[in-house]
Design an enzyme around this catalytic site. Structure first.
Site, PDB file in Angstrom:
ATOM      1  N   PRO A   9       2.705  -4.434   4.453  1.00  0.00           N
ATOM      2  CA  PRO A   9       1.869  -5.702   5.266  1.00  0.00           C
ATOM      3  C   PRO A   9       0.443  -6.053   5.066  1.00  0.00           C
ATOM      4  O   PRO A   9      -0.412  -4.658   5.221  1.00  0.00           O
ATOM      5  CB  PRO A   9       2.260  -5.553   6.785  1.00  0.00           C
ATOM      6  CG  PRO A   9       3.396  -4.681   6.884  1.00  0.00           C
ATOM      7  CD  PRO A   9       3.466  -3.851   5.482  1.00  0.00           C
ATOM      8  N   ASN A  10       0.038  -7.129   4.840  1.00  0.00           N
ATOM      9  CA  ASN A  10      -1.424  -7.475   4.663  1.00  0.00           C
ATOM     10  C   ASN A  10      -2.376  -6.862   3.492  1.00  0.00           C
ATOM     11  O   ASN A  10      -3.401  -7.071   3.185  1.00  0.00           O
ATOM     12  CB  ASN A  10      -2.483  -7.076   6.004  1.00  0.00           C
ATOM     13  CG  ASN A  10      -1.577  -7.729   7.244  1.00  0.00           C
ATOM     14  OD1 ASN A  10      -1.567  -8.797   7.247  1.00  0.00           O
ATOM     15  ND2 ASN A  10      -1.188  -6.748   8.331  1.00  0.00           N
ATOM     16  N   ARG A  17     -10.148  -8.486   3.061  1.00  0.00           N
ATOM     17  CA  ARG A  17      -9.663  -7.787   4.084  1.00  0.00           C
ATOM     18  C   ARG A  17     -10.598  -6.754   4.558  1.00  0.00           C
ATOM     19  O   ARG A  17     -10.598  -5.615   3.811  1.00  0.00           O
ATOM     20  CB  ARG A  17      -8.505  -7.127   4.184  1.00  0.00           C
ATOM     21  CG  ARG A  17      -7.747  -6.599   5.344  1.00  0.00           C
ATOM     22  CD  ARG A  17      -6.448  -5.841   5.259  1.00  0.00           C
ATOM     23  NE  ARG A  17      -5.928  -5.475   6.276  1.00  0.00           N
ATOM     24  CZ  ARG A  17      -4.981  -4.345   6.335  1.00  0.00           C
ATOM     25  NH1 ARG A  17      -4.493  -4.003   5.227  1.00  0.00           N
ATOM     26  NH2 ARG A  17      -4.593  -3.841   7.438  1.00  0.00           N
ATOM     27  N   TYR A  22     -11.484  -0.907   3.404  1.00  0.00           N
ATOM     28  CA  TYR A  22     -10.434  -1.019   2.428  1.00  0.00           C
ATOM     29  C   TYR A  22     -11.023  -1.184   0.909  1.00  0.00           C
ATOM     30  O   TYR A  22     -10.446  -0.920   0.113  1.00  0.00           O
ATOM     31  CB  TYR A  22      -9.493  -1.906   2.558  1.00  0.00           C
ATOM     32  CG  TYR A  22      -8.817  -1.619   4.008  1.00  0.00           C
ATOM     33  CD1 TYR A  22      -7.929  -0.416   4.133  1.00  0.00           C
ATOM     34  CD2 TYR A  22      -8.709  -2.600   4.915  1.00  0.00           C
ATOM     35  CE1 TYR A  22      -7.375  -0.349   5.218  1.00  0.00           C
ATOM     36  CE2 TYR A  22      -8.037  -2.442   6.030  1.00  0.00           C
ATOM     37  CZ  TYR A  22      -7.255  -0.955   6.225  1.00  0.00           C
ATOM     38  OH  TYR A  22      -6.607  -1.111   7.425  1.00  0.00           O
ATOM     39  N   ASN A  75       2.255   2.904  -0.121  1.00  0.00           N
ATOM     40  CA  ASN A  75       1.435   2.342   1.024  1.00  0.00           C
ATOM     41  C   ASN A  75       1.990   1.441   1.912  1.00  0.00           C
ATOM     42  O   ASN A  75       2.156   0.303   1.631  1.00  0.00           O
ATOM     43  CB  ASN A  75       0.071   1.541   0.433  1.00  0.00           C
ATOM     44  CG  ASN A  75      -1.064   1.829   1.670  1.00  0.00           C
ATOM     45  OD1 ASN A  75      -0.607   1.805   2.594  1.00  0.00           O
ATOM     46  ND2 ASN A  75      -2.141   1.317   1.295  1.00  0.00           N
ATOM     47  N   ALA A  78       0.586  -0.888   7.971  1.00  0.00           N
ATOM     48  CA  ALA A  78       0.930  -0.602   9.426  1.00  0.00           C
ATOM     49  C   ALA A  78       2.242   0.161   9.720  1.00  0.00           C
ATOM     50  O   ALA A  78       2.288   0.790  10.614  1.00  0.00           O
ATOM     51  CB  ALA A  78       0.706  -1.908  10.074  1.00  0.00           C
ATOM     52  N   GLU A 101       3.128   9.087  -0.666  1.00  0.00           N
ATOM     53  CA  GLU A 101       2.305   8.050   0.291  1.00  0.00           C
ATOM     54  C   GLU A 101       0.881   8.097  -0.167  1.00  0.00           C
ATOM     55  O   GLU A 101      -0.017   8.847  -0.317  1.00  0.00           O
ATOM     56  CB  GLU A 101       2.365   8.592   1.681  1.00  0.00           C
ATOM     57  CG  GLU A 101       1.865   7.584   2.515  1.00  0.00           C
ATOM     58  CD  GLU A 101       2.380   7.838   4.110  1.00  0.00           C
ATOM     59  OE1 GLU A 101       3.870   8.151   4.168  1.00  0.00           O
ATOM     60  OE2 GLU A 101       1.664   8.137   5.123  1.00  0.00           O
ATOM     61  N   HIS A 103      -2.871   6.049   1.033  1.00  0.00           N
ATOM     62  CA  HIS A 103      -3.712   5.198   1.791  1.00  0.00           C
ATOM     63  C   HIS A 103      -5.207   4.850   1.315  1.00  0.00           C
ATOM     64  O   HIS A 103      -5.591   5.885   0.875  1.00  0.00           O
ATOM     65  CB  HIS A 103      -3.812   5.524   3.258  1.00  0.00           C
ATOM     66  CG  HIS A 103      -2.597   5.749   3.872  1.00  0.00           C
ATOM     67  ND1 HIS A 103      -2.045   4.576   4.674  1.00  0.00           N
ATOM     68  CD2 HIS A 103      -1.741   6.726   4.222  1.00  0.00           C
ATOM     69  CE1 HIS A 103      -0.637   5.090   4.931  1.00  0.00           C
ATOM     70  NE2 HIS A 103      -0.460   6.432   4.781  1.00  0.00           N
ATOM     71  N   ARG A 110     -10.105   7.225  11.864  1.00  0.00           N
ATOM     72  CA  ARG A 110      -9.930   5.910  12.534  1.00  0.00           C
ATOM     73  C   ARG A 110      -9.340   5.994  14.138  1.00  0.00           C
ATOM     74  O   ARG A 110      -9.239   7.227  14.483  1.00  0.00           O
ATOM     75  CB  ARG A 110      -9.308   4.784  11.691  1.00  0.00           C
ATOM     76  CG  ARG A 110      -9.853   4.982  10.353  1.00  0.00           C
ATOM     77  CD  ARG A 110      -9.221   3.808   9.351  1.00  0.00           C
ATOM     78  NE  ARG A 110      -8.995   2.515  10.115  1.00  0.00           N
ATOM     79  CZ  ARG A 110      -8.358   1.367   9.241  1.00  0.00           C
ATOM     80  NH1 ARG A 110      -7.688   1.695   8.412  1.00  0.00           N
ATOM     81  NH2 ARG A 110      -8.441   0.234  10.096  1.00  0.00           N
TER      82      ARG A 110
HETATM   83  C1  DQA Z   1      -3.723   1.640   5.525  1.00  0.00           C
HETATM   84  C2  DQA Z   1      -3.976   2.177   6.876  1.00  0.00           C
HETATM   85  C3  DQA Z   1      -3.051   1.602   8.033  1.00  0.00           C
HETATM   86  O1  DQA Z   1      -3.404   2.152   9.047  1.00  0.00           O
HETATM   87  C4  DQA Z   1      -3.391   0.104   7.982  1.00  0.00           C
HETATM   88  O2  DQA Z   1      -2.416  -0.538   8.825  1.00  0.00           O
HETATM   89  C5  DQA Z   1      -3.366  -0.660   6.734  1.00  0.00           C
HETATM   90  C6  DQA Z   1      -3.672   0.021   5.471  1.00  0.00           C
HETATM   91  C7  DQA Z   1      -4.688   2.150   4.322  1.00  0.00           C
HETATM   92  O3  DQA Z   1      -4.362   2.024   3.139  1.00  0.00           O
HETATM   93  O4  DQA Z   1      -5.621   2.537   4.619  1.00  0.00           O
HETATM   94  O5  DQA Z   1      -2.802  -1.617   6.677  1.00  0.00           O
HETATM   95  O6  DQA Z   1      -2.443   2.038   5.064  1.00  0.00           O
END
Ligand code: DQA
Length: 148
Positions: A9-10, A17, A22, A75, A78, A101, A103, A110
């Site tokens: 998501p997102n 964003r 990011y 990735n 959330a 995984e 990120h 954070r």
């Molecule tokens: C994320 C870290 C997550 O906590 C966050 O909700 C994201 C992006 C990252 O790539 O740093 O959407 O996965």
């Protein structure tokens, strides 16, 4: 070697964003970088790149990887911190389709709610904190793992 890259998501909003967290790269930029990295690594690595805002879709995609892909880079965004379903899907295919995984941010620097990953125990390993560059590191890591 076929690698499926999954984004939760997102992540479609990357570029605009919270760029201070990011980075300024879009998902398309990251995809192009990964494909260039795959070419440099040689050995016929193919990459399929996807993004969804739907937990159900992500779970369905993971569950359909057996026999189709050699590895997953994910990735979960959330969903990392909330989804036992994504964790279970990764575990269900892990014997044949291992996952790394990734990120963009270092989630340990954070908010506390981001410190725990429910999905990491289902993965071979985790790479975080290097923004978009982390995806190419994850590619190198999964290729290394698969070559044994
Ligand atoms: C994320 C870290 C997550 O906590 C966050 O909700 C994201 C992006 C990252 O790539 O740093 O959407 O996965």
């Amino acid at each position: 070697m076929k690698i499926l890259v999954l984004n939760g998501p997102n992540l479609n909003l990357l570029g605009t964003r919270e760029p201070e967290i990011y980075g300024i790269e879009t998902l398309a930029d990251i995809e192009a970088e990964m494909k260039a990295c795959a070419d440099r690594l040689g050995g016929g690595i193919s990459i399929e790149f996807r993004q969804t805002n739907s937990e159900a879709e992500l779970i369905t995609w993971i569950g359909a990887t057996r026999g189709e892909y050699d590895g997953i880079i994910i990735n979960p965004a959330a969903l990392t911190h909330t989804s036992l379903g994504v964790c279970d899907a990764l575990k269900a295919v892990a014997d044949k389709v291992p996952a790394v995984e990734v990120h963009l941010s270092n989630t340990h620097r954070r908010e506390e709610i981001r410190h725990k990953s429910l999905t990491a125990p289902a993965c071979v390993g985790q790479i975080m904190g290097f923004q978009g560059f982390g995806y190419s590191l994850a590619l190198r890591a999964i290729v290394h793992h698969l070559k044994g």
